[in-house]
Design a protein around this motif. Sequence first.
Motif, PDB file in Angstrom:
ATOM      1  N   HIS B  50       0.812  -1.206   0.000  1.00 58.08           N
ATOM      2  CA  HIS B  50       0.000   0.000   0.000  1.00 58.08           C
ATOM      3  C   HIS B  50       0.852   1.266   0.000  1.00 58.08           C
ATOM      4  O   HIS B  50       0.430   2.277  -0.544  1.00 58.08           O
ATOM      5  CB  HIS B  50      -0.987   0.005   1.172  1.00 58.08           C
ATOM      6  N   ILE B  51       2.059   1.212   0.550  1.00 58.23           N
ATOM      7  CA  ILE B  51       2.842   2.448   0.626  1.00 58.23           C
ATOM      8  C   ILE B  51       3.301   2.902  -0.756  1.00 58.23           C
ATOM      9  O   ILE B  51       3.598   4.072  -0.961  1.00 58.23           O
ATOM     10  CB  ILE B  51       4.053   2.310   1.552  1.00 58.23           C
ATOM     11  N   SER B  52       3.336   1.988  -1.717  1.00 61.92           N
ATOM     12  CA  SER B  52       3.781   2.381  -3.052  1.00 61.92           C
ATOM     13  C   SER B  52       2.653   3.039  -3.842  1.00 61.92           C
ATOM     14  O   SER B  52       2.901   3.722  -4.831  1.00 61.92           O
ATOM     15  CB  SER B  52       4.324   1.173  -3.813  1.00 61.92           C
ATOM     16  N   ARG B  53       1.414   2.765  -3.407  1.00 65.84           N
ATOM     17  CA  ARG B  53       0.236   3.377  -4.016  1.00 65.84           C
ATOM     18  C   ARG B  53       0.242   3.240  -5.542  1.00 65.84           C
ATOM     19  O   ARG B  53      -0.073   4.173  -6.267  1.00 65.84           O
ATOM     20  CB  ARG B  53       0.129   4.848  -3.630  1.00 65.84           C
ATOM     21  N   GLU B  54       0.638   2.084  -6.017  1.00 64.75           N
ATOM     22  CA  GLU B  54       0.672   1.878  -7.458  1.00 64.75           C
ATOM     23  C   GLU B  54      -0.345   0.818  -7.859  1.00 64.75           C
ATOM     24  O   GLU B  54      -0.861   0.089  -7.042  1.00 64.75           O
ATOM     25  CB  GLU B  54       2.074   1.456  -7.897  1.00 64.75           C
ATOM     26  N   SER B  55      -0.593   0.777  -9.159  1.00 65.07           N
ATOM     27  CA  SER B  55      -1.480  -0.234  -9.715  1.00 65.07           C
ATOM     28  C   SER B  55      -0.621  -1.284 -10.397  1.00 65.07           C
ATOM     29  O   SER B  55       0.230  -0.957 -11.224  1.00 65.07           O
ATOM     30  CB  SER B  55      -2.435   0.414 -10.719  1.00 65.07           C
ATOM     31  N   ILE B  56      -0.835  -2.524 -10.021  1.00 64.68           N
ATOM     32  CA  ILE B  56      -0.083  -3.630 -10.605  1.00 64.68           C
ATOM     33  C   ILE B  56      -1.073  -4.557 -11.299  1.00 64.68           C
ATOM     34  O   ILE B  56      -2.032  -5.012 -10.684  1.00 64.68           O
ATOM     35  CB  ILE B  56       0.690  -4.415  -9.532  1.00 64.68           C
ATOM     36  N   LYS B  57      -0.840  -4.798 -12.583  1.00 70.99           N
ATOM     37  CA  LYS B  57      -1.717  -5.674 -13.380  1.00 70.99           C
ATOM     38  C   LYS B  57      -3.174  -5.207 -13.274  1.00 70.99           C
ATOM     39  O   LYS B  57      -4.092  -6.022 -13.300  1.00 70.99           O
ATOM     40  CB  LYS B  57      -1.574  -7.132 -12.940  1.00 70.99           C
ATOM     41  N   PHE B  59      -4.630  -3.998 -10.704  1.00 70.94           N
ATOM     42  CA  PHE B  59      -5.135  -4.083  -9.335  1.00 70.94           C
ATOM     43  C   PHE B  59      -4.707  -2.866  -8.516  1.00 70.94           C
ATOM     44  O   PHE B  59      -3.593  -2.378  -8.658  1.00 70.94           O
ATOM     45  CB  PHE B  59      -4.597  -5.340  -8.629  1.00 70.94           C
ATOM     46  N   THR B  60      -5.594  -2.424  -7.659  1.00 64.60           N
ATOM     47  CA  THR B  60      -5.279  -1.390  -6.681  1.00 64.60           C
ATOM     48  C   THR B  60      -5.816  -1.829  -5.325  1.00 64.60           C
ATOM     49  O   THR B  60      -6.705  -2.683  -5.243  1.00 64.60           O
ATOM     50  CB  THR B  60      -5.904  -0.037  -7.046  1.00 64.60           C
ATOM     51  N   ALA B  61      -5.258  -1.241  -4.287  1.00 61.98           N
ATOM     52  CA  ALA B  61      -5.736  -1.519  -2.944  1.00 61.98           C
ATOM     53  C   ALA B  61      -5.559  -0.265  -2.113  1.00 61.98           C
ATOM     54  O   ALA B  61      -4.472   0.315  -2.099  1.00 61.98           O
ATOM     55  CB  ALA B  61      -4.978  -2.685  -2.321  1.00 61.98           C
ATOM     56  N   ASP B  62      -6.621   0.146  -1.470  1.00 65.91           N
ATOM     57  CA  ASP B  62      -6.569   1.350  -0.647  1.00 65.91           C
ATOM     58  C   ASP B  62      -6.703   0.975   0.815  1.00 65.91           C
ATOM     59  O   ASP B  62      -7.589   0.195   1.193  1.00 65.91           O
ATOM     60  CB  ASP B  62      -7.695   2.316  -1.036  1.00 65.91           C
TER      61      ASP B  62
END
Lengths: 113, 109
Positions: B50-57, B59-62
């Motif tokens: 979460h600290i990277s606040r990036e989207s991978i493939k 996917f996001t997570a807040d």
Amino acid sequence: GAGVSQSPSNKVTEKGKDVELRCDPISGHTALYWYRQSLGQGLEFLIYFQGNSAPDKSGLPSDRFSAERTGGSVSTLTIQRTQQEDSAVYLCASTVGVSYEQYFGPGTRLTVT
Amino acid sequence: AQRVTQPEKLLSVFKGAPVELKCNYSYSGSPELFWYVQYSRQRLQLLLRHISRESIKGFTADLNKGETSFHLKKPFAQEEDSAMYYCALPCQGAQKLVFGQGTRLTINP
């Protein structure tokens, strides 16, 4: 470079026998972890080694389980007098320093008959 | 004690549909949270933190501190997203992660 390796990939053993599972971490990684992965139980922490510190054995399920790490590198997980409930995939992971990004090995699938 | 709860062991959605994998946690303070993924016949690997606040493939997570949740979301699921997903957070006072029980996601064609 090579990732975390584990051997054997599969192990079938008879109930009551002892087994040894091996983990080779990524070179230079100071921390090494063992987990057990089974259906219905998720990913269960067993033990971890960090540098020369005493290992955290808080996850070992019984005194039949033990692990050692020689020379700060290779680790061996030993299960004595195996039981059928020990059947699972045993995963090893390593990290560098105090990172939480763990690099996992392919696992050893243990089947106790 | 720290705890990670993934309430769904199995989740099945159709390709193209939105997907949300739930993760709730208990932790004293501000946690650092992770999602790990294991695709079929592949190793468990870090998906995102979460600290990277990036989207991978996609996917996001807040991190929602009020609801103590860290749900993983993707607006349009793909078949290759089928995998086992684990939510994790650090164990306080120790250099190790506490993992949830995992959610097996299946994307139907």
